[in-house]
Structures are given as C-alpha cells and as structure tokens.
Design an enzyme around this catalytic site. Structure first.
Site, PDB file in Angstrom:
ATOM      1  CB  THR A 100      -0.922   0.000   1.231  1.00 53.33           C
ATOM      2  OG1 THR A 100      -1.785  -1.142   1.128  1.00 53.33           O
ATOM      3  CG2 THR A 100      -1.764   1.256   1.291  1.00 53.33           C
ATOM      4  CE  LYS A 181      -5.309  -1.420   1.471  1.00 53.58           C
ATOM      5  NZ  LYS A 181      -4.155  -2.222   1.802  1.00 53.58           N
ATOM      6  CE  LYS A 250       2.188   0.772   5.379  1.00 50.63           C
ATOM      7  NZ  LYS A 250       1.857   1.038   3.963  1.00 50.63           N
TER       8      LYS A 250
END
Lengths: 451, 451
Positions: A100, A181, A250
C-alpha cells in the site's frame, strides 16, 4: 516442473509470507527475499527458495511480486538500494507492487523506471486487502491498475492470489489501484477508530460490553471493522495481535498526505489520524488496534463518577448506535467524495468497499444515494426518491444526543464530534429546498457533487 | 457610613474574593457568603461581613452579586437550595449574575423568578473576564445584558468592578451578556490549546522554546493567551497555577452545548474540547492549562526519533508561526460567525475581543474583512479590497507545510488539522470568482455571511 513460471517474491512479512507460500502451494517456483533471516529459513521450510539480495531473487525471473511495508522500502529494494532489483530484472519482466503506497509514489516509480533505461519493465499497481489468513488462502481482494499489457502478463498471478470475485481491475493505469486502496482505507481508518470510540463510550456509559456488542453488530451501527476487531477490543489484553496501530496509521497518513496534494478536505480521516498519533505517545503503536478502546476508557478515575442524561440501558445503547451511524455516514460520504475527486468509478468503489473491510450498514444504505448525487443525477436538496436513509436532520439530532451525553460524561468523542459538526456545516451550506434534507446532503461539505 | 449601599456577595472563589474585597476597598459594606468557611474568615479579615446562608447574606440588601462557578451552583444559591436567596431578597433588588453560564440558563432564570412570584427582581446578566488580579483591582472586562432598569440600578457596582473602557453594554436583554462572553470564549478555548499545540510542535521540531518563544510573540502568530500562558508553558512544572484546565473546559462545553442548541457548527471549538477531555483522563484537569503542552510532548520516547522535512531553525520556526496563524484565522472566523448567528453586534464583539483575552494578531488583521462579508457588504469571492491578509490559498499552503511536518514527526496537531480541513472545505464550497480568494472566504464553512 509444474509448468508455472518462476516468481521472485520480495517482502515476506505477515501478509507477504502468506501470499508467497500460497504461490508455492499453487505450484509456482518462488524465490523469496526478506531482510529478516529467520523468515527466509521459514520460507525455505515451506517449500520456497531464498535469495540474499533483491537482485539475486529477481535474476532470470519474468515475474516479481513486491510486498514490502512502505514506499521507502519499495524504492530501496526495486531501485535505489545496494543490489536493487532493477539491475537484474529480465527484459519485459512484470513487477506486481502489492504494497500500500501513495498513488503519487507508484506513478513516480513508473516514470523513474523509464528514466533509468527500463521502460520495458511492466509495472502493475496492485495493493491488496484482506489480512494474513486470506493472503495464505489466495483469497485476497486486489485492486489493480496498470497498462493492459502489464495486467495481462500479471493476470495468472493476480488470480492465484485473489478471490475471483474480489479482483478489481481499476481504470486509469498505474496509480488507480493505489487510489482505490486509499479510498477503501478512508473507511478502514475511520471504522477502526469508531469501533473503539463507540465501545469506549459504551463502557463509560456503564454498559456491559459483552452484552451489548452482539446487539450493536445486528444494528445499523454495524461495520466490518467492528465485527472483526470486537474480540480484541473486548479482551482486556487486546490479544492476539492481528493488526498493529502503526499499520492503520501508515495507511491513514497516506490518505491525508494525498488529500493535501489534491487540496481535498478529509476532516474525518484527519481527526482519526490525530487520535492515532496520540495513541503512539501512549505506547500503543506496536499493539493491536483493538486496544485503542483505552483512548476512551483509561484514566477515567481522574474524571470521577459523572451522571449522564440517559437512564435506561436501552437509551444508552441507542446512543452508542447513533454515534456509530453518524460517524459511518460521514466516513462513507468522505470516501465516495474523495473517490470521485481522484477519478475513480464510484460503482466500483462502492462494490469493492461493501464486500471488503470497509463495509458498514450505513455505506450500504446511503452509498447509492450519495453516488447518484455525486454523479449529478439527483439534486442535493431534493427529497430522497426511494432513498433508504433518514433525513440528515434526523442523523444530526440523534448524533447530537450522543455527543451531549459524551460531554456530560467528559469522554472525548473525536469522530462523533467531527461528524456532527460536518452535518451542521452541510445543513447550513446546502441550498434550501426542503425542510428535510436527505442524508446524502452531507456531500456539500466536500464541495457538492454536481461540479 | 460611606454612603454606599450594602451589597451581598455570593461566591468568594479566586475571582469572587478579589471582586468582593475590591468593593470593600471602594467603600461598600459587603456581606459575603461562600460554602468554604476559611474563605469567609479571610473575607472578614479583609474588612467584609459574612453570612452563613445565601438568604441571610441578601436579607435587606438591594444589591446582590453572584459569582459562583456554574449555572448549577447559581440555581442552588439563588432559587433551589436550602436558604436560597429568593426568599429574602427585598422588593426590587438587583441581582448581578457574574458567573459564566449559558445564555439559555440565564434567560430561563429570568422567567423562573417571575414564575415564582418575584418579577420585581432586576436581573443583570453580566459575566466577567480578566483574571483574579484585575478582579481585585476593579478593572475587569464586563459584558452586560439586561433591561435598562436593571442595568441602571446595577450601574455603580458594574463601574466599580470594571475598567471604564471595558464595560460593554450588550443589546438584547438578559442572555446577551452571556452570549458575548461565550463568543469571546470561542477564542479563549482555541487559543489556550493552540498555545500548547504550537509550542509542543516547536519542541518536537527540536527548537529551543526559550529562544523561539519571544520571536513567536512578535510574529503574526501572536495571541493574548500565548503571551499570558507562556511562562507556565515553559516552566517544566507549569506553575504557579493561574487557571486550571477544568476552568477553560467548563466554558468550552458551554460553547459547544449552546452551538448544538442553535444547530450551529463549531468544528474548531469541538476539536479543542475533545483534547481537553483527553487531558482530564491524564489527570491534568486541576493543573494549570499551560501544562497542556504535555499533550504534544509526553511519550515521545514511544514514537522514536524521526526526521522532519524542515532543515534550518528558521524554517522550523516559520512552520510554528504558520500553524498559529492558520488556527487563529479559523478561530476568529468561527467566533464572528457564531456571534452573528446569536444576534450580537459584530463591531462590539470585535472591539471587546481584541482588547481582552481573546485577542490575536490574526483577529485584528482579518476581523474587519470577515465582518464586512458577514454583514453582506462585500461578496465572499471578491478580491479583498484593502484587506490586510494574504489570500486563503496562501494560508492553506503554509498550514499544509506545518501539518505535513507534524505528520512526519507523528505529533498530533488537533487544531491545525481541523483548521486546514476547514480551509479546504471553504475553498471548495465558495463560489468561484477569483483564483485568489480572500482569507475571509473561510466563513463559507459556517454557512456564508450573506444569509
């Protein structure tokens, strides 16, 4: 020989190890690389080969899967580090970047490969979702962006790693997978925290969490994250560690950073991010994110016993559910508005999110209406035709009662307060036309849908 | 006899004690009441008389000043408690309610006095500001609402307690004084926290606070609160106790509660309130609010050493100042928008705030422009004619750099993030007309000024 081509797999963490061993199980000869030697030993024991450098792992392989933790790590193993992959990847190899990372990063990576003389490398931007168990079972959700040639070449591997119903080819080339995402993670970031916020509030209300949690899960306050995190929220030790606070933080920071680049507001996700930062300073970073309930329950002895307004268990429980509904309506609206802004196809975003970790009862109920107005098919102030949700005024009034109660008990309600204020902004900035505005009118906060 | 009439004074806390002894000094025969006996002894030593019940204190007095801490306490001493004042106040007595209470409360009190057969009592709604030293010197700021008859009767006392330049008669009757105080406290609530947020951020940037603080005080990031709180923010023990966290939290909760009643958004103040609630759970409630810097600096060992983007001290300092400027622009806009919504005269709000604890360099610079647009005299999207502030895009870009840096260092920046997101909302919801929108365009978040 199985007839399947050799694959290099870089990054054998909790997710990567499961994905790589699944490929082994499916008959791929896989050469793994990781910086942590015990993981390499474990991978060898699981039937994989190992390499001591990225360049060695990819040498002679037409297929490379990269599942490191961050963009910085990807940059190092692919391009900049000692023995980076770029020097050894064969002509025309495909790189599946499953980490990601920000859209900005993966688009820059594509350009940098070309600038450094390797325009032949086929880059697939394909972050995943679903957790370590689905990684090992080859049933991940995967969001795929890239050229047709790159996606075609990576197709067999992508199918092997994903649930066939959850492999999403996202239009827009490299970067589109990461954007998808990212939008999914708007829901994740908000709903991981809302789960702790709601149950922490319930605890401060004096409710028995083990008794009310099953009721909340059957209510309109349901979210996938709440259901998934619940056992670790209820466990006083918040074990076993399934996903650390640093992991969702994150991704949260990717969202707000990208939003700043787009000059787009993400008030809900930013509020969640500040609570995550505060939790780091309490040492919760490496612990399971179910433990975030302590942000609401710890230290209550300093606050003292306070009497709220709600009397019965039923009243209290309805405040908790209204809190979740309000937050989830706001996070659904932030997600879809941001998705439209970055150019994603809304139907696909919605379809992916309701079937993945971003799902919530409110997203299912309000999502179709929100999308209709974002696409300009229904004016924001029109009474909702066939809408499944209450008017925004009703959401606001119910959330107000929850916020009022949290104030009486002196519990911080980061997301609930943010959501309520955004509803009030929406109600003041939406063109008047009906005394009952539909729930989707919240989109006016993010700049109205019709533009 | 001094010729001055006898006065009952109920509530001899830090503020009340100073105010009451000042009246003694000015020649009033004052009978004090407080629940805490040592305070009564101290008041007697300072030349006052004392009473053991509110009813006894007010008996035979045409003048009663009430300076208890909360609306609940006022209700008890004036109306509902054993030996409440209502039973003994002489016909036509004036009650000066100096406590900070919600407008809703004091308006209800006026009605309740009438309903309980005492419409003759002249109620003055007159909260104060200025701290214990100015209370004792008789130089408070006082915000006065009430009927002409009530204000006239209370006039000599009000003048004795206040600085003649800081006695504000607020139009609108009982409740208007409390509304004025409430709007002032929007600035106070935000700027007490912004002081700790900015210096906590500076500390995490590695700046020497003793060195940079004087520079910040001379910059556009100045606020009265920062200057006032600085010594206790810089003192590692945050001493002496000047104003406890619970004090500003009480006023903050009045603002958000009243805003909910008005269905008005207060996203900045609500964000501050959640941080205050979180600080209670850390045991900071009874401590000086300068100690709130620990919300940003404590626990950094759990976060670890991180490298930000800014290299030089000068760059770092400018990030801190930009953070303050962004927050203060947002809090000034929230204050004036809310003031207009509750029906206050904007010029008076502005005049009061820049001369009191709510003052900030940004309020002085942007306030006049904001008011002009709130009054509908200048369209929101017009380039600022003679405005003293940078375009909103410049504020947003500068604040973005500060937020970006805080993210890199993993410091929570509650108000900075809230302000940046609101700027982005404003920039997306304001009618297009100029690429450079004036700073006052932020008002569109609170529902545009022209309505």
């Amino acid at each position: 020989m199985s007839g399947k081509p050799p694959v290099a797999f870089i990054g054998l963490g909790a997710m990567g190890f499961g994905m790589a061993t699944n490929l082994v199980k499916e008959g791929y000869p896989v050469t793994g690389f990781d910086v942590y030697q015990p993981t390499l030993d474990r991978f060898q024991a699981a039937g994989g080969s190992t390499a001591s450098k990225p360049s060695e792992a990819v040498s002679g392989k037409d297929y490379c899967v990269c599942m490191v933790a961050t963009a910085q790590q990807a940059q190092s193993v692919l391009l900049d580090g000692d023995n980076a992959a770029i020097s050894s990847l064969p002509q025309g190899a495909v790189v599946l970047l499953c980490s990601t990372v920000p859209c900005e990063y993966v688009q820059g990576l594509e350009k940098e490969l070309a600038a450094r003389g390797r325009p032949d490398i086929l880059l697939v931007d394909c972050p995943v979702s679903g957790g370590a168990i689905r990684a090992a079972n080859g049933t991940l959700s995967i969001m795929v962006g890239g050229s047709s040639a790159a996606i075609e070449k990576g197709s067999d591997l992508l199918k092997t790693m994903s649930d066939p119903e959850k492999l999403y080819i996202v239009k827009g080339g490299v970067g589109a997978g990461s954007n998808m995402k990212m939008c999914h993670q708007v829901l994740a970031a908000n709903q991981i925290l809302s789960s702790s916020e709601a149950l922490g509030f319930a605890s401060r209300l004096g409710l028995d969490l083990n008794k009310v949690a099953p009721v909340i899960l059957k209510s309109e306050g349901w979210s996938w994250m709440l259901e998934n995190r619940l056992p670790r929220i209820l466990d006083p030790k918040h074990l076993p560690l399934a996903s650390a606070v640093t992991i969702i933080l994150k991704d949260t920071s990717i969202i707000t950073k990208e939003a700043r680049r787009y000059e787009f507001p993400t008030p809900m996700t930013s509020a969640a991010e500040q609570a995550y930062f505060a939790s780091l300073a309490r040492g919760y970073g490496p612990e399971d994110d179910g433990g975030l309930i302590r942000m609401y329950t710890d230290g209550k002895e300093h606050v003292g016993a306070l009497k709220g307004l709600a009397e019965t268990e039923e009243e209290k429980l309805s405040l908790v559910i209204d809190l979740l509904k309000g937050i989830h309506l706001a996070s659904a609206t932030e997600t879809l508005s941001f998705a439209q802004h970055v150019g994603l196809e809304l139907e696909q975003v919605f379809e992916l999110c309701i079937n993945a970790a971003g799902g919530s009862a409110m997203l299912s109920a309000a999502g179709p209406e929100i999308m209709k107005t974002l696409r300009g098919e229904e004016a924001i102030q029109e009474p909702s035709a066939g809408g499944k949700t209450a008017p925004l005024q009703v959401f606001a009034a119910n959330l107000t009662r929850a916020v009022e109660e949290a104030q009486a008990l002196k519990v911080p309600i980061y997301l609930g307060n943010a959501a309520l204020n955004l509803m009030r902004v929406a109600l003041r900035t939406t063109p008047k036309g009906s005394s009952d505005l539909p729930a989707r009118a919240m989109i006016s906060v993010w700049g109205k849908g019709s533009s």
